[in-house]
Scaffold this motif. Structure first.
Motif: not given
Ligand code: SF4
Length: 227
Positions: A1-18
């Motif tokens: 899995m691309s590092d950027l894919k992991t970063i994007a998925e984690e950020a999307n969860e964390r920043l969904a309401d930002a």
């Protein structure tokens, strides 16, 4: 899995309401100068948000050669008044060169080919030096955009794609523009709520689908930048 894919998925969860500024600030902190913001110059809202969160950030405008004069004027005014670094992305061929190779008004005969040459190719070429890019897509703009996440992995380009105003309604956008004195493309006051290239954008009547003036009558609804 691309590092950027992991970063994007984690950020999307964390920043969904930002907030949009919080999303852009995270992107700047994470990607530094490898972050670029794209802007259509229908208004200056996204560059304004980006300037607040990431002063000096690169802002990419795809100069197809077919823009309305008002759009070019908005681009120049945004670049002159905000702390951003505007990059004017141009196609490989001028309009005259394209006409010579493919015939005049390719946009009338094969708009998908024209968009591929004048929008998608320059976007891909200019994005190639970055790890993350930002769009002004909003979910309510079109059914094709209804499920747009705030942060996603762009597998085609192996990049992180940020859509910080995806949850915004038209009212949210109008309020931000009003409250912050954001520059607006004058065509918005002349019946063009969605603004693309001049040959492919028509006025729409009040209350009509804002994007119904784009490629009207052709069945085409997206230029290919986001599909
Ligand atoms: Fe060509 Fe129309 Fe696409 Fe602009 S919107 S690149 S003129 S087909």
């Amino acid at each position: 899995m691309s590092d950027l894919k992991t970063i994007a998925e984690e950020a999307n969860e964390r920043l969904a309401d930002a907030s949009a500024v919080e999303v852009l600030a995270w992107a700047r902190e994470t990607f530094g100068d490898e972050l670029v913001v794209t802007a259509s110059m229908a208004d200056g809202a996204l560059p304004h948000l980006a300037a607040e969160a990431a002063p000096g950030v690169d802002v990419l405008f795809i100069d197809t050669g077919y823009h309305f004069a008002e759009t070019i004027g908005t681009r120049d005014a945004v670049a002159a008044t905000l702390p951003i670094h505007l990059i004017n992305a141009t196609p490989q061929q001028t309009v005259a060169e394209q006409d010579a190779e493919y015939g005049e008004k390719l946009h009338d005969r094969d708009p998908n080919k024209c968009c591929a040459l004048r929008k998608v190719e320059p976007l891909n070429r200019y994005l190639s030096g970055y790890k993350a890019w930002v769009t002004g897509i909003r979910r309510e703009e079109a059914p094709t955009r209804a499920n747009t996440p705030v942060v996603e992995y762009d597998a085609k380009r192996d990049m992180v794609k940020l859509n910080p105003i995806a949850p915004w309604t038209q009212e949210d956008l109008d309020a931000y523009i009003q409250d912050n004195g954001v520059l607006v493309n004058l065509l918005q006051y002349d019946g063009y709520p969605s603004i693309g290239c001049e040959p492919c954008t028509q006025r729409v009547a009040p209350g009509e689908d804002p994007r119904s003036g784009r490629w009207a009558g052709t069945g085409k609804v997206e230029c290919g930048l986001h599909t």
